[in-house]
Design an enzyme around this catalytic site. Structure first.
Site, PDB file in Angstrom:
ATOM      1  N   LYS A  28       1.919   2.174  -5.003  1.00 26.10           N
ATOM      2  CA  LYS A  28       2.527   1.633  -6.233  1.00 26.10           C
ATOM      3  C   LYS A  28       1.626   1.855  -7.442  1.00 26.10           C
ATOM      4  O   LYS A  28       2.089   2.244  -8.513  1.00 26.10           O
ATOM      5  CB  LYS A  28       2.784   0.112  -6.086  1.00 26.10           C
ATOM      6  CG  LYS A  28       3.717  -0.241  -4.952  1.00 26.10           C
ATOM      7  CD  LYS A  28       3.816  -1.746  -4.759  1.00 26.10           C
ATOM      8  CE  LYS A  28       2.547  -2.397  -4.280  1.00 26.10           C
ATOM      9  NZ  LYS A  28       2.144  -2.047  -2.913  1.00 26.10           N
ATOM     10  N   ASP A  57       0.805  -1.227   0.000  1.00 22.13           N
ATOM     11  CA  ASP A  57       0.000   0.000   0.000  1.00 22.13           C
ATOM     12  C   ASP A  57       0.834   1.272   0.000  1.00 22.13           C
ATOM     13  O   ASP A  57       0.420   2.312   0.524  1.00 22.13           O
ATOM     14  CB  ASP A  57      -0.971   0.021   1.203  1.00 22.13           C
ATOM     15  CG  ASP A  57      -1.896  -1.179   1.195  1.00 22.13           C
ATOM     16  OD1 ASP A  57      -2.232  -1.655   0.094  1.00 22.13           O
ATOM     17  OD2 ASP A  57      -2.269  -1.644   2.291  1.00 22.13           O
ATOM     18  N   GLN A  74       2.085  -6.015  -3.115  1.00 19.02           N
ATOM     19  CA  GLN A  74       2.574  -6.138  -1.732  1.00 19.02           C
ATOM     20  C   GLN A  74       3.856  -5.301  -1.539  1.00 19.02           C
ATOM     21  O   GLN A  74       4.108  -4.400  -2.318  1.00 19.02           O
ATOM     22  CB  GLN A  74       2.805  -7.611  -1.330  1.00 19.02           C
ATOM     23  CG  GLN A  74       1.500  -8.412  -1.171  1.00 19.02           C
ATOM     24  CD  GLN A  74       0.901  -8.886  -2.483  1.00 19.02           C
ATOM     25  OE1 GLN A  74       1.571  -9.513  -3.287  1.00 19.02           O
ATOM     26  NE2 GLN A  74      -0.367  -8.599  -2.707  1.00 19.02           N
ATOM     27  N   GLY A 122      -4.472  -4.347  -3.788  1.00 16.65           N
ATOM     28  CA  GLY A 122      -5.489  -3.331  -4.068  1.00 16.65           C
ATOM     29  C   GLY A 122      -4.747  -2.078  -4.465  1.00 16.65           C
ATOM     30  O   GLY A 122      -4.079  -1.473  -3.630  1.00 16.65           O
ATOM     31  N   HIS A 123      -4.784  -1.726  -5.731  1.00 17.33           N
ATOM     32  CA  HIS A 123      -4.015  -0.599  -6.241  1.00 17.33           C
ATOM     33  C   HIS A 123      -4.978   0.506  -6.673  1.00 17.33           C
ATOM     34  O   HIS A 123      -5.801   0.291  -7.549  1.00 17.33           O
ATOM     35  CB  HIS A 123      -3.116  -1.054  -7.403  1.00 17.33           C
ATOM     36  CG  HIS A 123      -2.088  -2.054  -6.967  1.00 17.33           C
ATOM     37  ND1 HIS A 123      -1.234  -2.688  -7.845  1.00 17.33           N
ATOM     38  CD2 HIS A 123      -1.760  -2.536  -5.741  1.00 17.33           C
ATOM     39  CE1 HIS A 123      -0.442  -3.505  -7.158  1.00 17.33           C
ATOM     40  NE2 HIS A 123      -0.757  -3.440  -5.885  1.00 17.33           N
TER      41      HIS A 123
END
Ligand code: GDP
Ligand code: IMO
Ligand code: MG
Length: 429
Positions: free
Chosen positions: A17, A14, A225, A41-42
């Site tokens: 990225k 988080d 990650q 989750g991006h």
């Protein structure tokens, strides 16, 4: 020639990225996810609109870019189909713009059931996984029993293999975890619509990437990650099940190290972690409230509150070395706006021996007290600033100090969630 770049997380995920990948892929031909799965989750924010991607690489919003989900990624066909449909609903067509590796292991319902059952059984010793079946899916790969995307291409064989695997899982789910058994026919029924949908996208992505390299096309590799969630280099067992450090790019795509020209480590201007496990510079005071609120530190995948802490340069220096980083990108600098003082963790003190350690073993991270350097904060807003010279003096000093400690250049600073809230300091091309 444009360089091939890797963008990966240097903390516990988080770091921002997705936003950075989106900002740096505009002129690239391919954007590639190489490890992890839909535990990621991006978040991308373009023109005030927020999109969260879990599997599809973040560069996909640029319609000239082709997305690749490479062999190192564990793929849930159902989640992938959902995500493609979500994008299409928002008028982002992925038509002929997404390629999937034939060798990606599948995530199916039994992986998710197993992940959830295990966490439940572990009780207070749970890892805090995302419950997306990531660990069990990677176990299947290593145990050489995984179904892979290529297996979707032969329905008859798929049914036979699925029945056997479900039988194997049912033994554990029912006898050991006291859960309900699964009917392989239901899994097959749910899987069938995804086969037609994904069929043409399933290809040899390694060969496609080799051709792209031969054609001198620019490739961006998107990490999921962060370095300390890495299965080998992280805070084991509080880790994910893939290599989120640099090696994951190579094994997860089939592209060799000589073709990686620039490795960008993304780090928040402070630290966060979701799930359990060691977190040396963790905060439990009003500063946590500030970071959590201002930084909106709630997980993009599970919505859980993220733990927060000061920037930890002891672990960051380790991430620089593990990943052989070319440069750093500091994100969420704006979240520090308004604080009276800002701390940087510069070393650890061993709780038992009181010894100061600059390069501790990760196994010691639970038994240390962080040592901090204190820097003045700034009162001016940095949100949305696009030029280095417009940053307050104290913010520039903070950045310079991180550069001095880590001994690598900070090439980018992110000053807000929007695609354009970014300061380019050094050219990365
Ligand atoms: P990722 O998993 O590394 O892609 O990061 P996430 O998307 O899970 O979490 C990063 C969060 O911070 C998202 O909500 C982003 O919109 C947000 N974000 C990214 N960069 C910045 C920044 O520079 N400032 C602020 N305020 N928010 C940011
Ligand atoms: P992105 O790509 C933050 C964490 C989970 C848990 C541990 C293991 O958005 O940075 P898993 O489901 O992978 O077996 O969970 O890893 N975790 C993440 N934390 N960001 C992520 O991805 C994460 N993916 C997994 O919270 O502690
Ligand atoms: Mg995330």
């Amino acid at each position: 020639m444009k360089k091939n770049i890797v963008i990966l997380g240097t903390q516990w995920g988080d770091e921002g990225k997705g936003k950075i990948v989106d900002s740096l892929t505009q002129d690239s031909a391919y954007v590639v996810r190489y490890q992890g799965g839909h535990n990621a989750g991006h978040t991308l924010v373009v023109n005030g609109e927020k999109i969260i991607l879990h599997l599809i690489p973040s560069g996909i919003l640029h319609d000239n870019v082709i997305g690749i989900i490479a062999n190192g990624v564990v793929v849930s066909p159902l989640e992938l189909m959902k995500e493609i449909k979500m994008l299409e609903k928002r008028s982002i067509s992925i038509n002929n713009r997404l390629i999937l590796s034939h060798a990606s292991p599948l995530i199916l319902q039994y992986h998710i059931d197993m992940d959830v059952a295990r966490e439940k059984k572990l009780g207070i010793n749970a890892l805090g996984t995302t419950g997306r079946g990531i660990g069990p899916a990677y176990e299947d790969k290593v145990a050489r029993r995984a179904l892979r995307l290529s297996d979707l291409k032969d329905e008859k064989k798929l049914a036979i293999r699925l029945e056997k695997i479900v039988d194997y899982y049912n033994h554990q789910l029912v006898s050991f975890y006291h859960q309900k058994s699964i009917d392989y026919k239901i899994i097959l029924r749910d899987l069938l619509p995804t086969i037609d949908f994904l069929y043409d996208m399933i290809q040899d992505t390694t060969a496609i990437l080799h051709q792209a390299i031969a054609d001198k096309k620019k490739i961006v590799f998107e990490g999921a990650q962060g370095s300390f969630l890495d299965i080998d280099h992280g805070t084991y067992p509080y880790v994910t099940s893939s290599n989120s450090t640099i090696g994951g790019v190579i094994t997860g795509t089939g592209v060799g190290p000589k073709n990686l020209d620039y490795i960008l480590g993304v780090t928040k201007a402070y630290s966060t972690r979701v799930g359990y496990g060691p977190f040396p510079s963790e905060l439990f005071n009003n500063i946590d409230k500030h970071l959590s609120h201002k930084g909106n530190e709630f997980g993009s995948t599970t919505g859980r509150k993220r733990r927060t802490g000061w920037l930890d340069t002891v672990s960051l220096c380790r991430a620089v070395k593990i990943n052989s980083l070319s440069a750093l990108c500091i994100t969420k600098l704006d979240v520090l706006d308004g604080l009276d003082e800002i701390k940087i963790c510069i070393s650890y003190k061993n709780n038992h021996t009181s010894e100061i350690i600059k390069y501790p073993s990760i196994d010691d991270w639970e038994n240390i007290t962080p040592i901090y350097e204190i820097h003045p904060g700034w009162k001016k807003k940095t949100l949305g600033i696009k030029k280095l010279e417009d940053l307050p003096y104290a913010a520039r000093n903070y950045i310079s100090r991180i550069e001095e400690i880590t001994q690598i250049p900070i090439d980018l600073i992110s000053t807000g969630p929007d695609r354009f809230d970014i300061i380019f300091i050094n050219s990365y091309n």
